[in-house]
Design a protein around this motif. Sequence first.
Motif, PDB file in Angstrom:
ATOM      1  N   THR A   2       0.428  -1.178  -0.021  1.00 55.21           N
ATOM      2  CA  THR A   2      -0.016  -0.093   0.358  1.00 55.21           C
ATOM      3  C   THR A   2       1.146   1.640   0.183  1.00 55.21           C
ATOM      4  N   ARG A   3       0.467   2.502  -0.401  1.00 54.64           N
ATOM      5  CA  ARG A   3       1.138   4.069  -0.549  1.00 54.64           C
ATOM      6  C   ARG A   3       1.393   4.021   1.139  1.00 54.64           C
ATOM      7  N   SER A   4       0.351   4.161   2.444  1.00 52.20           N
ATOM      8  CA  SER A   4       1.276   4.115   3.372  1.00 52.20           C
ATOM      9  C   SER A   4       2.463   3.270   3.605  1.00 52.20           C
ATOM     10  N   ARG A   6       4.571   2.155   1.827  1.00 53.50           N
ATOM     11  CA  ARG A   6       5.794   2.412   1.067  1.00 53.50           C
ATOM     12  C   ARG A   6       6.652   3.962   1.858  1.00 53.50           C
ATOM     13  N   ILE A   7       5.182   4.551   2.148  1.00 51.40           N
ATOM     14  CA  ILE A   7       5.153   5.957   2.838  1.00 51.40           C
ATOM     15  C   ILE A   7       6.553   5.612   4.270  1.00 51.40           C
ATOM     16  N   HIS A  58      11.639   9.470  -5.318  1.00 47.10           N
ATOM     17  CA  HIS A  58      10.095   8.993  -5.292  1.00 47.10           C
ATOM     18  C   HIS A  58       8.709   8.529  -5.238  1.00 47.10           C
ATOM     19  N   ILE A  59       9.268   8.014  -3.846  1.00 46.87           N
ATOM     20  CA  ILE A  59       8.397   7.666  -3.200  1.00 46.87           C
ATOM     21  C   ILE A  59       7.298   7.710  -2.032  1.00 46.87           C
ATOM     22  N   SER A  60       8.132   8.632  -1.454  1.00 48.13           N
ATOM     23  CA  SER A  60       7.568   9.852  -0.444  1.00 48.13           C
ATOM     24  C   SER A  60       8.183  11.497  -0.548  1.00 48.13           C
ATOM     25  N   THR A  78       1.153  17.329   1.555  1.00 51.12           N
ATOM     26  CA  THR A  78       1.366  15.833   2.444  1.00 51.12           C
ATOM     27  C   THR A  78       0.021  15.612   2.626  1.00 51.12           C
ATOM     28  N   GLU A  82      -1.402  10.471   5.835  1.00 55.69           N
ATOM     29  CA  GLU A  82      -0.144  10.295   5.498  1.00 55.69           C
ATOM     30  C   GLU A  82       1.111  10.308   6.814  1.00 55.69           C
ATOM     31  N   TRP A  85       2.569   7.995   8.853  1.00 55.91           N
ATOM     32  CA  TRP A  85       3.558   7.502   8.349  1.00 55.91           C
ATOM     33  C   TRP A  85       4.620   7.544   7.957  1.00 55.91           C
ATOM     34  N   TYR A  86       4.619   8.901   7.918  1.00 60.42           N
ATOM     35  CA  TYR A  86       5.934   9.235   7.875  1.00 60.42           C
ATOM     36  C   TYR A  86       6.521   9.755   9.607  1.00 60.42           C
TER      37      TYR A  86
END
Length: 240
Positions: A2-4, A6-7, A58-60, A78, A82, A85-86
Amino acid sequence: MTRSARIFVAEVIGTMILILGGPGTVIFGQFLGFDIGVLGVSLAFGLSLLCAAYLFGHISGCHINPAVTIGMWTLRRTPGREVPWYLFGQIVGAALGSVVIWAILETGDNAGTPKLARQLLFSGASNGYADHSPAKFELGAVMIAEVVFTALFVLVIAGTTRSSAIAGFAGIPIGLMLALIHMISIPIDNTSVNPARSFATAIFADSWAFEQLWVFIVFPIIGGIIGAGIWMFVTTDEEG
């Protein structure tokens, strides 16, 4: 993935790179009795960020810094969903980087080398004010430095990652800006502008590092918000 997720992974590894490259340079330099110097440490931080930015930008966006994440959230770049997650990734990455340094010191072959206490080594790389400032700067000076330099750092990030900027170029000026900030402010407080970086060295340092950690959480975040606010004030919606 998931995007989260990957971040989270990108921020963990990116922050770990920054801790190994920045405080790691200071700590292992002290251990060997080798004076890296302000210029060497500054370049280590800048190069670590530059490499991580090109690896995970390119990801986060490769924030690897809670103050930057809050600044990017303030700029509406942002999404709020999200942000946790960061921040979680940055905290975990900072802790992992610190643990790796600790483990190397703990298990390395130290024969023939003056072995300083690990606590002392981490304390020497930690951020502090008053007696724990390299040049004995008091709290007021450190507060000003952290707010101003973090604001400038976020401004450079905002400007070099704007929609009209040259693609793939941002990592270079951002890394150089971090190096410049360190050249200026290492004598003041060992340079934070990043709560995760301050947290990392405080884990294994003397107790004073955790007692003073709040300064290097609160004021970089304030600086990040101010930097974002200035960018929104001076730019148009199309440039932002």
